[in-house]
Design an enzyme around this catalytic site. Structure first.
Site, mmCIF file in Angstrom:
data_model
loop_
_atom_site.group_PDB
_atom_site.id
_atom_site.type_symbol
_atom_site.label_atom_id
_atom_site.label_comp_id
_atom_site.label_asym_id
_atom_site.label_seq_id
_atom_site.Cartn_x
_atom_site.Cartn_y
_atom_site.Cartn_z
ATOM 1 C CG HIS A 40 -1.536 -6.421 -10.067
ATOM 2 N ND1 HIS A 40 -2.381 -6.659 -8.249
ATOM 3 C CD2 HIS A 40 -1.541 -5.063 -9.922
ATOM 4 C CE1 HIS A 40 -2.674 -4.803 -7.871
ATOM 5 N NE2 HIS A 40 -2.215 -4.145 -8.798
ATOM 6 C CD GLU A 98 -4.737 -9.148 -2.287
ATOM 7 O OE1 GLU A 98 -4.600 -8.127 -2.832
ATOM 8 O OE2 GLU A 98 -3.793 -9.547 -2.437
ATOM 9 C CD GLU A 149 -1.118 -9.899 -7.411
ATOM 10 O OE1 GLU A 149 -0.933 -8.377 -7.308
ATOM 11 O OE2 GLU A 149 -2.816 -9.528 -7.676
ATOM 12 N NE ARG A 179 1.165 -3.060 -8.090
ATOM 13 C CZ ARG A 179 0.521 -3.753 -6.927
ATOM 14 N NH1 ARG A 179 0.380 -4.557 -6.505
ATOM 15 N NH2 ARG A 179 -0.579 -2.847 -7.058
ATOM 16 C CG HIS A 229 -6.310 -8.944 -6.765
ATOM 17 N ND1 HIS A 229 -4.667 -8.036 -7.212
ATOM 18 C CD2 HIS A 229 -7.240 -8.033 -6.709
ATOM 19 C CE1 HIS A 229 -6.602 -6.637 -7.648
ATOM 20 N NE2 HIS A 229 -7.007 -7.208 -7.798
#
Lengths: 308, 99
Positions: free
Chosen positions: A68, A270, A71, A126, A196
């Site tokens: 993405h 994440e 990020e 994104r 991510h």
């Protein structure tokens, strides 16, 4: 040159690609640079293969960053991983063992077109940058474009939505190229890791159903070891578990695809933070975030060299 | 300014939903005000007891404040001015040097 490269700032796509060429040039004993193909806009999809050369086929680990575009801490971590691997080989016993017995395939920027667009035009882009001839909106969510429970809950079939799954699975050349590479190397690929942001979580399959994966105990243990290692750096707590129960049920993502295609350990990190800066994590936090995440990734990789 | 200062005045809200009524109310607001979902990734994933982070354009911030107050939905400001945070993220390095 390598010694002047600043790993504690965010770099543009061009800077990252030049850095990859330099890694390939300066460390030929441990680094091989590959190109998996071209992005929608025709940019090369570069990967660095790290590991001591061996005539025996070694187990492999795949790490992709920047699926993405917005990020940015992802690509920063991939570069950090390469720098730490190369600078601590022969000095750190764990990294030395990992590079002697494993091959790491590192893709610092998966979504090269989107990343570039987020640098120059829209900071919060994104998706990829593919065109849809019926709609003016561009781009597909590269993490919703894998051939596993495709375009289901949590994905959108509308090209203007941020979670647009695409006209068909692997419609995005970036996803197709990575899927093709992983399919080709699946016999030796033992771990798939996708980086991510943000939420401070470590997720593993399934995303699209509540069932437990067959090797749940081993994967859960690897995840627990990873977040324990991560915590040991700065005391930052990560939640971990199956994506469906830790987050929400959603359509298949890259970790579900990797797992379904036979890669026994598939994780999505994440990274920091939990929303204070969100996608705008300051450069001053690159070092601690990458330091702790490196510990987690080394824990996962070390687990591959043990029996479970 | 980076990105031609396009994010000046934009804000990021963190909205906390405690029941299904609030979920429905927020979904209704979403039909009126365009928002960029930071977390979760899309409106279809909003559910009870979730926190929702959304990026709102500067022209819509007051309307969102008002609607959330009207619906008595709990929220707070995560980022009061996105442009400032963007400038801070890369440490005010000159944009020309970066690009």
């Amino acid at each position: 040159s390598e010694s002047q490269y600043d790993y504690e700032v965010y770099h543009s796509l061009e800077e990252i690609q030049n850095w990859m060429f330099e890694m390939n040039r300066s460390r030929p004993e441990l680094v091989t640079m590959l190109s998996l193909g071209k992005s929608y806009e025709g940019r090369p999809l570069f990967v660095l293969q790290l590991g001591k050369r061996s005539c025996l086929q070694k187990k492999s680990v795949w790490i992709d960053c920047g699926v993405h575009a917005r990020e940015w801490i992802g690509p920063a971590f991939c570069q950090w991983f390469v720098k730490e691997a190369l600078s601590t080989y022969k000095y750190d016993s764990v990294m030395t063992r990992l590079l002697n017995h494993l091959d790491f395939f590192i893709m610092p920027v998966f979504n090269v077109d989107g990343y570039r667009f987020s640098w120059n035009t829209d900071r919060f882009w994104r998706k990829t940058r593919s065109k849809n001839h019926k709609f003016h909106c561009r781009g597909v969510d590269a993490n919703r474009n894998w051939k596993v429970k495709w375009c289901d809950e949590g994905a959108s079939s509308h090209p203007c939505d941020d979670t647009y799954c695409g006209p068909f699975p692997e419609s995005e050349p970036e996803v197709k190229a990575v899927a093709k590479f992983l399919r080709k190397h699946k016999r030796h690929m033992k771990a798939y890791i996708s980086i991510h942001a943000y939420a401070q979580m470590l997720l593993y399959p399934y995303s699209y159903k509540y069932a437990a994966i067959p090797n749940f105990n081993c994967v859960e243990s690897a995840a627990q070891n990873a977040v324990t290692a991560l915590y040991s750096a700065y005391g930052v707590r990560y939640r971990y578990g199956p994506a469906a129960t830790t987050l929400y049920v959603s359509s298949g993502s890259s970790i579900d695809w990797a797992y379904k295609n036979g890669i026994p350990y598939a994780f999505a990190f994440e990274l920091r933070d939990t929303g204070h800066f969100g996608f705008l994590l300051p450069e001053s936090l690159i070092k601690p975030t990458c330091t702790e995440t490196l510990k987690a990734v080394k824990a996962i990789a070390s687990g591959l060299l043990k029996k479970c | 300014y980076q990105y031609n200062n396009r994010y000046a005045g934009d804000q990021v809200f963190r909205i906390t939903l405690t029941n299904d009524t609030e979920v429905q109310a927020l979904k209704k607001i979403l039909e009126l005000i365009k928002m960029d979902f930071w977390q979760p990734n899309s409106a279809s994933l909003i559910h009870r007891n979730a926190t929702v982070d959304v990026h709102v354009k500067r022209n819509d911030t007051q309307r969102l404040h008002a609607r959330l107050k009207l619906e008595k939905i709990k929220y707070r400001m995560l980022i009061a001015d996105l442009q400032k945070e963007i400038e801070k993220q890369t440490g005010y390095r000159s944009s020309r040097k970066r690009r």
